[in-house]
Design an enzyme around this catalytic site. Structure first.
Site, PDB file in Angstrom:
ATOM      1  N   HIS A 100      40.844  49.501 -10.937  1.00  0.00           N
ATOM      2  CA  HIS A 100      41.595  48.305 -11.353  1.00  0.00           C
ATOM      3  C   HIS A 100      42.353  47.737 -10.160  1.00  0.00           C
ATOM      4  O   HIS A 100      43.222  48.404  -9.597  1.00  0.00           O
ATOM      5  CB  HIS A 100      42.594  48.674 -12.460  1.00  0.00           C
ATOM      6  CG  HIS A 100      41.932  48.983 -13.771  1.00  0.00           C
ATOM      7  ND1 HIS A 100      42.116  48.206 -14.897  1.00  0.00           N
ATOM      8  CD2 HIS A 100      41.085  49.974 -14.127  1.00  0.00           C
ATOM      9  CE1 HIS A 100      41.405  48.715 -15.896  1.00  0.00           C
ATOM     10  NE2 HIS A 100      40.778  49.787 -15.452  1.00  0.00           N
TER      11      HIS A 100
ATOM     12  N   CYS B 171      44.615  45.675 -10.146  1.00  0.00           N
ATOM     13  CA  CYS B 171      46.071  45.564 -10.375  1.00  0.00           C
ATOM     14  C   CYS B 171      46.775  46.872 -10.052  1.00  0.00           C
ATOM     15  O   CYS B 171      47.997  46.902  -9.883  1.00  0.00           O
ATOM     16  CB  CYS B 171      46.361  45.110 -11.806  1.00  0.00           C
ATOM     17  SG  CYS B 171      45.866  46.271 -13.075  1.00  0.00           S
TER      18      CYS B 171
ATOM     19  N   GLN C 274      40.255  48.163 -20.486  1.00  0.00           N
ATOM     20  CA  GLN C 274      39.043  48.982 -20.362  1.00  0.00           C
ATOM     21  C   GLN C 274      38.713  49.722 -21.658  1.00  0.00           C
ATOM     22  O   GLN C 274      37.540  49.880 -22.010  1.00  0.00           O
ATOM     23  CB  GLN C 274      39.214  49.964 -19.202  1.00  0.00           C
ATOM     24  CG  GLN C 274      37.923  50.678 -18.836  1.00  0.00           C
ATOM     25  CD  GLN C 274      38.096  51.582 -17.644  1.00  0.00           C
ATOM     26  OE1 GLN C 274      38.873  51.284 -16.743  1.00  0.00           O
ATOM     27  NE2 GLN C 274      37.384  52.685 -17.626  1.00  0.00           N
TER      28      GLN C 274
ATOM     29  N   CYS D  65      41.291  42.256 -15.948  1.00  0.00           N
ATOM     30  CA  CYS D  65      42.325  42.844 -16.799  1.00  0.00           C
ATOM     31  C   CYS D  65      43.184  41.742 -17.390  1.00  0.00           C
ATOM     32  O   CYS D  65      43.509  40.759 -16.739  1.00  0.00           O
ATOM     33  CB  CYS D  65      43.135  43.898 -16.056  1.00  0.00           C
ATOM     34  SG  CYS D  65      44.713  43.372 -15.427  1.00  0.00           S
ATOM     35  N   GLU D  66      43.475  41.906 -18.676  1.00  0.00           N
ATOM     36  CA  GLU D  66      44.170  40.832 -19.374  1.00  0.00           C
ATOM     37  C   GLU D  66      45.658  40.794 -19.049  1.00  0.00           C
ATOM     38  O   GLU D  66      46.331  39.825 -19.383  1.00  0.00           O
ATOM     39  CB  GLU D  66      43.962  40.957 -20.896  1.00  0.00           C
ATOM     40  CG  GLU D  66      44.618  42.156 -21.537  1.00  0.00           C
ATOM     41  CD  GLU D  66      44.308  42.246 -23.029  1.00  0.00           C
ATOM     42  OE1 GLU D  66      43.309  41.654 -23.466  1.00  0.00           O
ATOM     43  OE2 GLU D  66      45.082  42.914 -23.740  1.00  0.00           O
ATOM     44  N   HIS D  67      46.162  41.832 -18.383  1.00  0.00           N
ATOM     45  CA  HIS D  67      47.585  41.839 -18.052  1.00  0.00           C
ATOM     46  C   HIS D  67      47.890  41.035 -16.798  1.00  0.00           C
ATOM     47  O   HIS D  67      48.896  40.340 -16.733  1.00  0.00           O
ATOM     48  CB  HIS D  67      48.072  43.287 -17.849  1.00  0.00           C
ATOM     49  CG  HIS D  67      47.851  44.155 -19.039  1.00  0.00           C
ATOM     50  ND1 HIS D  67      47.094  45.301 -19.002  1.00  0.00           N
ATOM     51  CD2 HIS D  67      48.277  44.025 -20.310  1.00  0.00           C
ATOM     52  CE1 HIS D  67      47.067  45.851 -20.199  1.00  0.00           C
ATOM     53  NE2 HIS D  67      47.777  45.098 -21.013  1.00  0.00           N
ATOM     54  N   HIS D  68      47.039  41.164 -15.799  1.00  0.00           N
ATOM     55  CA  HIS D  68      47.308  40.520 -14.508  1.00  0.00           C
ATOM     56  C   HIS D  68      46.234  39.511 -14.118  1.00  0.00           C
ATOM     57  O   HIS D  68      46.352  38.869 -13.078  1.00  0.00           O
ATOM     58  CB  HIS D  68      47.408  41.588 -13.405  1.00  0.00           C
ATOM     59  CG  HIS D  68      48.473  42.613 -13.651  1.00  0.00           C
ATOM     60  ND1 HIS D  68      48.211  43.810 -14.287  1.00  0.00           N
ATOM     61  CD2 HIS D  68      49.804  42.610 -13.376  1.00  0.00           C
ATOM     62  CE1 HIS D  68      49.333  44.510 -14.373  1.00  0.00           C
ATOM     63  NE2 HIS D  68      50.314  43.809 -13.842  1.00  0.00           N
TER      64      HIS D  68
HETATM   65  N1  LIG Z   1      45.511  50.914 -20.892  1.00  0.00           N
HETATM   66  C1  LIG Z   1      45.200  49.997 -19.957  1.00  0.00           C
HETATM   67  N2  LIG Z   1      46.167  49.552 -19.148  1.00  0.00           N
HETATM   68  C2  LIG Z   1      45.811  48.645 -18.212  1.00  0.00           C
HETATM   69  C3  LIG Z   1      44.521  48.161 -18.045  1.00  0.00           C
HETATM   70  N3  LIG Z   1      44.526  47.281 -17.016  1.00  0.00           N
HETATM   71  C4  LIG Z   1      45.790  47.239 -16.566  1.00  0.00           C
HETATM   72  N4  LIG Z   1      46.573  48.057 -17.287  1.00  0.00           N
HETATM   73  C5  LIG Z   1      48.003  48.379 -17.190  1.00  0.00           C
HETATM   74  O1  LIG Z   1      48.788  47.468 -17.884  1.00  0.00           O
HETATM   75  C6  LIG Z   1      50.128  47.789 -17.557  1.00  0.00           C
HETATM   76  C7  LIG Z   1      51.010  46.575 -17.623  1.00  0.00           C
HETATM   77  O2  LIG Z   1      52.315  47.067 -17.448  1.00  0.00           O
HETATM   78  P1  LIG Z   1      53.602  46.142 -17.299  1.00  0.00           P
HETATM   79  O3  LIG Z   1      54.779  47.032 -17.023  1.00  0.00           O
HETATM   80  O4  LIG Z   1      53.686  45.195 -18.442  1.00  0.00           O
HETATM   81  O5  LIG Z   1      53.249  45.262 -16.039  1.00  0.00           O
HETATM   82  P2  LIG Z   1      53.647  45.492 -14.509  1.00  0.00           P
HETATM   83  O6  LIG Z   1      55.116  45.427 -14.333  1.00  0.00           O
HETATM   84  O7  LIG Z   1      52.848  44.507 -13.716  1.00  0.00           O
HETATM   85  O8  LIG Z   1      53.145  46.971 -14.284  1.00  0.00           O
HETATM   86  P3  LIG Z   1      52.720  47.717 -12.937  1.00  0.00           P
HETATM   87  O9  LIG Z   1      51.235  47.514 -12.797  1.00  0.00           O
HETATM   88  O10 LIG Z   1      53.057  49.146 -13.174  1.00  0.00           O
HETATM   89  O11 LIG Z   1      53.464  47.110 -11.796  1.00  0.00           O
HETATM   90  C8  LIG Z   1      50.060  48.480 -16.211  1.00  0.00           C
HETATM   91  O12 LIG Z   1      50.422  49.830 -16.414  1.00  0.00           O
HETATM   92  C9  LIG Z   1      48.585  48.394 -15.828  1.00  0.00           C
HETATM   93  O13 LIG Z   1      48.144  49.487 -15.054  1.00  0.00           O
HETATM   94  C10 LIG Z   1      43.520  48.670 -18.927  1.00  0.00           C
HETATM   95  O14 LIG Z   1      42.342  48.304 -18.881  1.00  0.00           O
HETATM   96  N5  LIG Z   1      43.905  49.588 -19.856  1.00  0.00           N
HETATM   97 ZN   LIG Z   2      46.118  44.697 -14.766  1.00  0.00          ZN
END
Ligand SMILES: Nc1nc2c(ncn2[C@@H]2O[C@H](COP(=O)(O)OP(=O)(O)OP(=O)(O)O)[C@@H](O)[C@H]2O)c(=O)[nH]1
Ligand SMILES: [Zn+2]
Length: 231
Positions: free
Chosen positions: A186, A188, A158, A117-120
């Site tokens: 996921h 994360c 995803q 996942c590109e966020h974490h």
């Molecule tokens: N739509 C989507 N969201 C994703 C995917 N992978 C991770 N995420 C979400 O990306 C979001 C990032 O939210 P942020 O609030 O910026 O980050 P965060 O504080 O780490 O969020 P939490 O995971 O809720 O603790 C989270 O809700 C994750 O679940 C994906 O493949 N698709």
């Molecule tokens: Zn993530």
């Protein structure tokens, strides 16, 4: 509906047709292509130095024996887990498109995939189901799984991953329809954050007949629901 063999053993007319437009940088943001720089522009040593900083950042000693090689291992793992940036559709398909005159649905289901996942930068993994309705041309079955791998081995969400697999197949074969469903867990959402093991994210991309014809879509959805016999 037929699950066909790509080898088409009964046919004498197998021939490789078509030229694929290779676009290794077919990543998009808000629908716009994003230029991906050459990963080699950042050396492995630069990556290792960053991993060393992370090790320090978590309060560990990067010079203790067990961690000495860790920056190199992590940097190399990252290169592998994102090796899909260095591949193109052309590389993967390798000309394995056959003019079979086959016009029934082709489905490869339960393709395991691992992405990040590109966020974490944590893994998400699960199964992909990929189907298409040919317009004369079929592609080697393994290539469907290779397309899934290529787009999985990038930093992803995803939804985009699912759409990219569908669009790649559309581009390669110009079929009557493409359907992709991906089911993933996921890390994360499991190991951190909301901490919900057992939650599955399901995404789909339907093109052509799968989007327009409810019966075709239902046939596909029924087929991926049904459990095939084990080998
Ligand atoms: N739509 C989507 N969201 C994703 C995917 N992978 C991770 N995420 C979400 O990306 C979001 C990032 O939210 P942020 O609030 O910026 O980050 P965060 O504080 O780490 O969020 P939490 O995971 O809720 O603790 C989270 O809700 C994750 O679940 C994906 O493949 N698709
Ligand atoms: Zn993530």
């Amino acid at each position: 509906m037929t699950i066909s063999s790509p080898q088409g053993s009964n046919s004498t007319g197998n021939e490789r047709v078509g030229k694929i437009d290779s676009r290794p940088d077919r990543n998009t943001h808000n629908g716009e292509p994003v230029k991906i720089h050459d990963p080699e522009e950042v050396s492995l040593e630069d990556m290792m130095a960053s991993v060393r900083q992370i090790i320090l950042g978590v309060g560990e000693d990067p010079d203790r024996e067990g961690l000495l090689k860790t920056p190199k291992r992590v940097a190399e793992s990252m290169r592998f887990l994102t090796s899909g940036y260095n591949q193109s559709l052309d590389d993967i398909i390798n000309g394995a498109i056959f003019d079979e005159g086959h016009n029934e649905m082709v489905l490869v289901r339960d393709i395991n995939f691992f992405s990040m996942c590109e966020h974490h930068m944590l893994p998400f993994m699960g199964r992909a189901h990929v189907a298409y309705i040919p317009n004369q041309k079929v592609v080697g079955l393994s290539k469907l799984a290779r397309i899934v791998d290529m787009y999985s081995r990038r930093m992803q969400v995803q939804e985009r991953l699912t759409r990219q697999v569908a669009e790649a197949l559309q581009e390669v074969l110009e079929p009557k329809g493409v359907a992709v469903v991906m089911e993933a867990s996921h890390m994360c959402m499991v190991m951190r954050g909301v901490q919900k093991p057992g939650a599955w994210t399901v995404t789909s991309a339907m093109l052509g007949a799968f989007q327009e014809d409810q019966r075709t879509r239902e046939e596909f959805l029924n087929l991926i629901r049904h459990q095939p016999g084990a080998f």
